[in-house]
Design an enzyme around this catalytic site. Structure first.
Site, PDB file in Angstrom:
ATOM      1  N   GLY A  65       0.326  -0.403   5.426  1.00 49.78           N
ATOM      2  CA  GLY A  65       0.938  -1.668   5.777  1.00 49.78           C
ATOM      3  C   GLY A  65      -0.003  -2.714   6.325  1.00 49.78           C
ATOM      4  O   GLY A  65       0.058  -3.051   7.506  1.00 49.78           O
ATOM      5  N   GLY A  66      -0.929  -3.248   5.496  1.00 51.86           N
ATOM      6  CA  GLY A  66      -1.788  -4.350   5.901  1.00 51.86           C
ATOM      7  C   GLY A  66      -2.530  -4.061   7.187  1.00 51.86           C
ATOM      8  O   GLY A  66      -3.062  -2.964   7.382  1.00 51.86           O
TER       9      GLY A  66
ATOM     10  N   THR B 182       0.830  -1.202   0.000  1.00 49.36           N
ATOM     11  CA  THR B 182       0.000   0.000   0.000  1.00 49.36           C
ATOM     12  C   THR B 182       0.865   1.253   0.000  1.00 49.36           C
ATOM     13  O   THR B 182       1.922   1.272   0.608  1.00 49.36           O
ATOM     14  CB  THR B 182      -0.872  -0.004   1.264  1.00 49.36           C
TER      15      THR B 182
END
Length: 529
Positions: A427-428, A346
């Site tokens: 980040g997830g 991302t």
């Protein structure tokens, strides 16, 4: 706000009337160029975002999704530009599977990001849409030196994705990923970007580019149809608001998971977290436990808004959050199932201009390069569909035309109904965890955006394992272990703790300038003038 940084990130905050912060310097400069050409914050954000698809392909691509929260000078607007499942994706299509694939065609939903670019530009931009592509096309056609962190991510993704359709032909040279400093060119991607720019995205959803993607899918194992692309559209949404102290945290509503950060804030409030000092093991313990509780609820209840059985208001109800806080032992690590509320890879960037407009924007291919599938013309597809469930009766079960549970979150803070800070931590599942930590640093500790970013972070991974950065004080680590946490301290060069970008108002004055920060954990840059 404390201007001088208290942590050792090595970067000073940037103070300016117009500013952009992103995870790649060349992209930030593209946004600054848009501002200097007469554009506004939205133009700057879009020029940055479009350039990032070229210069940071490890985290996003043309075939990704996006979200935005925008302050137009008077009010907030939210945009959900995430795509939907193809019509073929019925539960029967996945018969025999117990879980969604992690890479490949069966993780690819319709890319929504390009439609988001168009919508933002038409509604709020000042510059011609095609002008926003100038730098991206230049770098794709003429090349750019790959930056260090991106080269590392590229190298790590290659063994996993090299067998996916189109990946090796698109992103490897003689079977290898580029090294840091190596010039990377992708002329085919430049042609695709020119086509999107010239047709204002019409080609991508209803014309030659759409047909090319559909043909590629049909030939290599996908199931896209032209109708899947034609049916795609972004949605303007009302951001969810949750008060924390004198500030209000705004997040995109489900299918986004920003509500997780808001729930965790409500839980730590109810647990009276301020009784413990900042940077203490007790304070971080409560943050971690609150996030575990919030994730348990989110994974059970959050999905495409049309299929949620529990209203968002119920999940954010302060009495409900207080009941969840009561489950937490202030001196011991625990595990939590979902509650029963009352039913009714991302990139992140931000930009602000001297008129007062601010935008918090995020776009993603999800896990690194995403699905690994790359259509002709450099269209790298995300793997967002992996977040669907296959459990009968689950609100997030896969279905045609449905949006999956989404981890990418732009965030925004207001104070007294006025814009205060645009921020995000990509980040997830780190994103809501990063939002919680960032907000508490900013609101409770009065740190500036760069210092909020530099502060050492903790993270619960996808299976609930607790990790902390190498910079986390030993006293905190030892205190967490004493409370029953299994703590894994990561190496100093770990990329597991996300990447923050943030821009805040320096004061509440109408004529106030901005203060910006960019995460030292990545190659990024905050700049302004």
């Amino acid at each position: 706000m404390l201007i001088s940084p208290p942590f050792g990130g090595g970067r000073a905050p940037v103070l300016a009337r117009n500013t952009v912060a992103s995870s790649q310097p060349l992209a930030t400069q593209a946004g600054i160029e848009a501002l200097q050409s007469g554009g506004n914050a939205v133009d700057a954000a879009l020029a940055t975002a479009i350039t990032l698809t070229v210069v940071e392909p490890t985290m996003n691509g043309i075939g990704g999704d996006g979200f935005a929260i925008l302050w137009d000078g008077k009010k907030l607007h939210g945009l959900n530009a995430s795509g939907r499942a193809p019509a073929a994706w019925t539960p029967e299509y996945f018969a025999g599977k117990t879980a969604m694939d992690l890479i490949g065609w069966n993780t690819v939903t319709v890319p929504g990001m390009v439609a988001g670019w168009i919508e933002l530009s038409r509604k709020f931009g000042k510059l011609p849409f095609a002008q926003l592509f100038k730098r991206a096309i230049h770098y794709a056609e003429n090349g750019f030196p790959v930056s260090p962190v991106i080269a590392r991510q590229w190298r790590e993704a290659t063994p996993i994705l090299k067998s996916q359709p189109g990946f090796s032909e698109s992103f490897l040279v003689d079977g290898k990923s580029p090294q840091a400093g190596q010039i990377w060119k992708y002329p085919e991607q430049a042609k695709t970007l020119r086509e999107i720019a010239a047709t204002e995205g019409e080609s991508f959803y209803k014309g030659p580019l759409a047909q090319s993607m559909v043909d590629f899918a049909q030939a290599t194992g996908g199931c896209f149809t032209m109708q899947d692309f034609a049916d795609n559209h972004p949605d303007w949404v009302e951001p969810l608001a949750f008060d924390y102290g004198e500030y209000t945290l705004h997040e995109i509503p489900p299918n986004g998971s920003g509500i997780v950060a808001q729930m965790a804030l409500g839980i730590v409030q109810a647990a009276n977290i301020k009784q413990y000092p900042a940077n203490s093991a007790q304070r971080i313990h409560l943050q971690i436990e609150a996030m575990r509780v919030a994730f348990a609820d989110a994974y059970a209840h959050v999905s495409d808004a049309r299929s949620m059985e529990v209203p968002t208001a119920s999940l954010l109800d302060k009495d409900y959050l207080a009941s969840r806080a009561a489950l937490i032992d202030h001196g011991k690590a625990g595990s939590y199932g979902p509650g029963d509320p009352h039913s009714g890879g991302t990139v992140y960037l931000c930009a602000a201009d001297e008129s007062g407009m601010m935008i918090s924007y995020i776009q993603s291919n999800f896990k690194g390069f995403g699905s690994g599938v790359v259509a002709p013309g450099g269209i790298a597809f995300h793997n967002r569909g992996m977040s669907f469930k296959l459990d009968a009766g689950h609100p997030n079960i896969v279905a045609p035309g449905k949006r999956p549970f989404h981890t990418i979150l732009p965030a925004f803070l207001t104070k007294g109904g006025k814009a205060s800070m645009a921020f995000g931590v990509m980040g997830g599942n780190m994103q809501p965890q990063g939002h919680l930590q960032f907000v508490m640093r900013f609101v409770d500790e009065y740190l500036n955006p760069q210092a909020c970013s530099d502060a050492p972070r903790w993270r619960i991974d996808d299976v609930g394992k607790l990790t902390v950065e190498a910079a986390m004080p030993n006293s905190v680590v030892e205190g967490l272990i004493a409370m029953g946490h299994e703590v894994a301290v990561q190496p100093a060069n770990s990329l597991d703790f996300g990447s923050a970008q943030a821009i805040a108002k320096l004061s509440d004055d109408v004529d106030s300038a901005f203060i910006a920060g960019s995460d030292h954990r990545r190659d990024g840059l905050a700049a302004g003038f």
